[in-house]
Enzyme design. Sequence first.
Site, PDB file in Angstrom:
ATOM      1  N   ASP A  13       0.879  -1.177   0.000  1.00 25.50           N
ATOM      2  CA  ASP A  13       0.000   0.000   0.000  1.00 25.50           C
ATOM      3  C   ASP A  13       0.913   1.222   0.000  1.00 25.50           C
ATOM      4  OD1 ASP A  13      -2.406   1.617   0.369  1.00 25.50           O
ATOM      5  OD2 ASP A  13      -1.787   1.883   2.446  1.00 25.50           O
ATOM      6  N   TYR A  45      -1.030   8.246  -2.600  1.00 27.43           N
ATOM      7  CA  TYR A  45      -1.187   7.883  -4.014  1.00 27.43           C
ATOM      8  C   TYR A  45      -2.415   8.567  -4.625  1.00 27.43           C
ATOM      9  CZ  TYR A  45       2.009   3.766  -3.902  1.00 27.43           C
ATOM     10  OH  TYR A  45       3.077   2.918  -3.834  1.00 27.43           O
ATOM     11  N   GLY A  46      -3.418   8.786  -3.773  1.00 28.95           N
ATOM     12  CA  GLY A  46      -4.756   9.112  -4.261  1.00 28.95           C
ATOM     13  C   GLY A  46      -4.920  10.426  -4.998  1.00 28.95           C
ATOM     14  N   CYS A  76      -4.482  -1.543  -1.761  1.00 26.39           N
ATOM     15  CA  CYS A  76      -4.685  -0.103  -1.961  1.00 26.39           C
ATOM     16  C   CYS A  76      -5.678   0.053  -3.105  1.00 26.39           C
ATOM     17  CB  CYS A  76      -3.342   0.522  -2.314  1.00 26.39           C
ATOM     18  SG  CYS A  76      -3.457   2.234  -2.868  1.00 26.39           S
ATOM     19  N   GLU A 152      -2.804   9.131   8.226  1.00 26.14           N
ATOM     20  CA  GLU A 152      -1.332   9.116   8.262  1.00 26.14           C
ATOM     21  C   GLU A 152      -0.796  10.105   9.306  1.00 26.14           C
ATOM     22  OE1 GLU A 152       1.063   7.264   6.478  1.00 26.14           O
ATOM     23  OE2 GLU A 152      -0.432   6.039   5.463  1.00 26.14           O
ATOM     24  N   CYS A 183     -11.027   2.960   0.268  1.00 29.75           N
ATOM     25  CA  CYS A 183      -9.609   3.302   0.501  1.00 29.75           C
ATOM     26  C   CYS A 183      -9.229   2.521   1.748  1.00 29.75           C
ATOM     27  CB  CYS A 183      -9.440   4.801   0.738  1.00 29.75           C
ATOM     28  SG  CYS A 183      -7.770   5.249   1.301  1.00 29.75           S
ATOM     29  N   HIS A 185      -7.167   3.032   3.963  1.00 27.70           N
ATOM     30  CA  HIS A 185      -6.924   3.839   5.161  1.00 27.70           C
ATOM     31  C   HIS A 185      -8.216   4.076   5.951  1.00 27.70           C
ATOM     32  CE1 HIS A 185      -3.066   4.840   3.309  1.00 27.70           C
ATOM     33  NE2 HIS A 185      -2.714   5.499   4.381  1.00 27.70           N
TER      34      HIS A 185
HETATM   35  N1  DGL Z   1      -4.786   3.312   0.954  1.00 25.23           N
HETATM   36  C1  DGL Z   1      -4.896   3.794  -0.359  1.00 25.23           C
HETATM   37  C2  DGL Z   1      -6.179   3.409  -1.053  1.00 25.23           C
HETATM   38  O1  DGL Z   1      -6.758   2.408  -0.681  1.00 25.23           O
HETATM   39  C3  DGL Z   1      -4.459   5.151  -0.747  1.00 25.23           C
HETATM   40  C4  DGL Z   1      -4.312   6.280   0.161  1.00 25.23           C
HETATM   41  C5  DGL Z   1      -3.413   7.286  -0.538  1.00 25.23           C
HETATM   42  O2  DGL Z   1      -2.212   7.017  -0.564  1.00 25.23           O
HETATM   43  O3  DGL Z   1      -3.934   8.267  -1.068  1.00 25.23           O
HETATM   44  O4  DGL Z   1      -6.610   4.058  -1.976  1.00 25.23           O
END
Ligand code: DGL
Length: 263
Positions: A13, A45-46, A76, A152, A183, A185
């Site tokens: 992730d 990443y998003g 992720c 985070e 997501c 998170h």
């Molecule tokens: N945990 C990730 C997801 O499921 C992304 C969170 C991120 O890095 O923006 O999309």
Amino acid sequence: MVISANQPIGVFDSGVGGLTVLSALQEKLPNETFIYIGDTARVPYGNKPLELVSQYATQLATELKNKGCKLVVIACNSASTAADLSALEKSLNIPVVGVIDATVEEALTHAGRIGVIGTSATINSNAYGNIIKAHNREHWSRACPLFAPIVEENLADDQVAFLTAKHYLNDMPMDIEALILGCTHYPYLKHTIHAFLPRLKLIDSAHATANRVASILKIQVIEAQSTASDTTYYATGDTTTFKEMATRLGHRTNAVTHLPLVF
Ligand code: DGL
């Protein structure tokens, strides 16, 4: 190459979000060994372009394959959306499992219109919406780009998380009974979202994905036979920060090793 049952399962992730999926995998598959990579040097990443996130996914899946993994879980949603899973499977020659299909499948068992929240990458690509529509079901979705950074930053239980939930979910239609946490998170925000919208059934990727992995291992006859379950952790950013954050979120990690990446 023949896959052997006692090889580890790779999970990655952008950060600590994938630990929600890892926990479900560890619980469901107690005989397996795991390698987890948190790409904390490049989180989030998003809000990055899908092409870039797809390159990250290829790089990390290849790294896990090179570390001897028999199967890779993209824990992720943003990377699962961005990556071409079948191309990756073909080039790595091992199963590559994303989180989206299994999560939708679980959501479809609930009545009414389905709600989806996720990063901008996931929501803007309409990855969930397309699958839900293909099942002739209606959905409502909303990108919540502040949620992953809130997790985070260890603010999941702070007032700021509640106010952010209110900001994003205030105008959610009343006929939604089930909300996909699109997501990995977001499970850390479950009680905050629940405090704001107690009637909602919240669906995350963790258990559906663990069930999907279990059935692939069974079908391919690559379930681990040993009972020496263990997990090795890597972070591409600062390892102490990763370990502290994981611990705060209730995930016991042993040593975390730095994984230097060529960017
Ligand atoms: N945990 C990730 C997801 O499921 C992304 C969170 C991120 O890095 O923006 O999309």
